[in-house]
Motif scaffolding. Structure first.
Motif, mmCIF file in Angstrom:
data_model
loop_
_atom_site.group_PDB
_atom_site.id
_atom_site.type_symbol
_atom_site.label_atom_id
_atom_site.label_comp_id
_atom_site.label_asym_id
_atom_site.label_seq_id
_atom_site.Cartn_x
_atom_site.Cartn_y
_atom_site.Cartn_z
ATOM 1 N N VAL A 29 0.861 -1.185 0.000
ATOM 2 C CA VAL A 29 0.000 0.000 0.000
ATOM 3 C C VAL A 29 0.897 1.234 0.000
ATOM 4 N N ARG A 30 0.708 2.094 -0.989
ATOM 5 C CA ARG A 30 1.454 3.349 -1.065
ATOM 6 C C ARG A 30 0.481 4.499 -0.906
ATOM 7 N N ALA A 31 0.974 5.602 -0.385
ATOM 8 C CA ALA A 31 0.131 6.790 -0.248
ATOM 9 C C ALA A 31 1.008 8.030 -0.302
ATOM 10 N N PHE A 32 0.514 9.052 -0.983
ATOM 11 C CA PHE A 32 1.230 10.319 -1.050
ATOM 12 C C PHE A 32 0.268 11.412 -1.471
ATOM 13 N N THR A 33 0.697 12.646 -1.280
ATOM 14 C CA THR A 33 -0.060 13.819 -1.704
ATOM 15 C C THR A 33 0.769 14.558 -2.733
ATOM 16 N N THR A 34 0.147 14.855 -3.879
ATOM 17 C CA THR A 34 0.831 15.657 -4.884
ATOM 18 C C THR A 34 0.739 17.122 -4.491
ATOM 19 N N LEU A 35 1.661 17.907 -5.020
ATOM 20 C CA LEU A 35 1.664 19.344 -4.786
ATOM 21 C C LEU A 35 1.599 20.063 -6.130
ATOM 22 N N ARG A 36 1.085 21.264 -6.127
ATOM 23 C CA ARG A 36 0.951 22.009 -7.381
ATOM 24 C C ARG A 36 2.283 22.296 -8.038
ATOM 25 N N GLY A 37 3.371 22.277 -7.316
ATOM 26 C CA GLY A 37 4.668 22.606 -7.878
ATOM 27 C C GLY A 37 5.282 21.506 -8.724
ATOM 28 N N GLY A 38 4.560 20.446 -8.991
ATOM 29 C CA GLY A 38 5.088 19.337 -9.771
ATOM 30 C C GLY A 38 5.218 19.667 -11.244
ATOM 31 N N PRO A 39 5.444 18.645 -12.060
ATOM 32 C CA PRO A 39 5.785 18.821 -13.473
ATOM 33 C C PRO A 39 4.576 19.012 -14.382
ATOM 34 N N GLY A 40 3.724 19.956 -14.101
ATOM 35 C CA GLY A 40 2.504 20.125 -14.879
ATOM 36 C C GLY A 40 2.538 21.289 -15.834
ATOM 37 N N VAL A 41 1.374 21.580 -16.406
ATOM 38 C CA VAL A 41 1.258 22.601 -17.451
ATOM 39 C C VAL A 41 0.328 23.749 -17.073
ATOM 40 N N SER A 42 -0.310 23.716 -15.912
ATOM 41 C CA SER A 42 -1.228 24.784 -15.525
ATOM 42 C C SER A 42 -0.479 26.099 -15.354
ATOM 43 N N LEU A 43 -1.158 27.188 -15.688
ATOM 44 C CA LEU A 43 -0.585 28.525 -15.578
ATOM 45 C C LEU A 43 -1.036 29.171 -14.275
#
Length: 192
Positions: A17-31
């Motif tokens: 079982v793995r668990a984590f929270t993503t953050l907005r500072g990741g490798p995305g494309v949103s402006l």
């Protein structure tokens, strides 16, 4: 993924079982103001950017499958992603504030801003749950409803393990005390 893109849950869950929270500072494309890795489809971001970010999620975080999303409404409904209710990629997004599953290689996701992501699993690591716990849901019993849903599948409260992903990663903090705005918005995922 780098430290700036996720918070890994520190909890005594079984190794499968793995668990984590993503953050907005990741490798995305949103402006701006959603800066980069926004996964929330109902916060005003460009839907194409959110879709691209969601499509990147499995590869960026080595997920076994695309996450199972919920249409969260600050309620107390728990959706069971069992074989009869999983559906394909075109299946409608269920309206619920928590989800449970016992299907291997399934990823459950809850979106949070100022609400709490709470994850559960049984000690055997054969069942997981993810709950979106805002004040309305907490007052209405979303966590109790999630435990009850797990109990109907054979897990019992005494066998369960729970984790509040943000609070466990930072110690006991109030949401407005988090050191960075990027930590206030994220997607918490539990993987079986």
């Amino acid at each position: 993924m780098g430290v700036g893109s996720q918070l890994v849950a520190d909890w005594p869950a079984p190794s499968n079982v793995r668990a984590f929270t993503t953050l907005r500072g990741g490798p995305g494309v949103s402006l701006a103001p959603f800066d980069r890795f926004n996964l929330g489809a109902s916060c005003g971001d460009d839907p194409a950017h959110v879709r691209q970010n969601r499509e990147r999620l499995p590869g960026e975080f080595a997920l076994p499958a695309a996450p199972r999303w919920l249409h969260q409404v600050h309620g107390t409904h728990v959706h069971d992603f069992n074989p009869a209710h999983v559906g394909g990629a075109s299946a409608p997004t269920p309206t619920a504030d928590a989800a449970i599953t016992a299907l291997p290689n399934t990823v459950l996701a809850v979106l949070t801003a100022d609400c709490l992501p709470v994850l559960f699993c049984n000690e055997a690591g054969t069942e997981i749950a993810a709950a979106h716990a805002g004040w309305r849901g907490l007052a209405g019993g979303i966590l109790e409803a999630t435990v009850q849903a797990m109990n109907t599948r054979g897990a019992t409260l005494s066998e369960g393990i729970a984790n509040n992903a943000i609070l466990m990663a930072h110690g006991v903090l109030e949401i407005d005390e988090l050191p960075d705005d990027d930590l206030k918005i994220g997607t918490t995922l539990a993987l079986l």
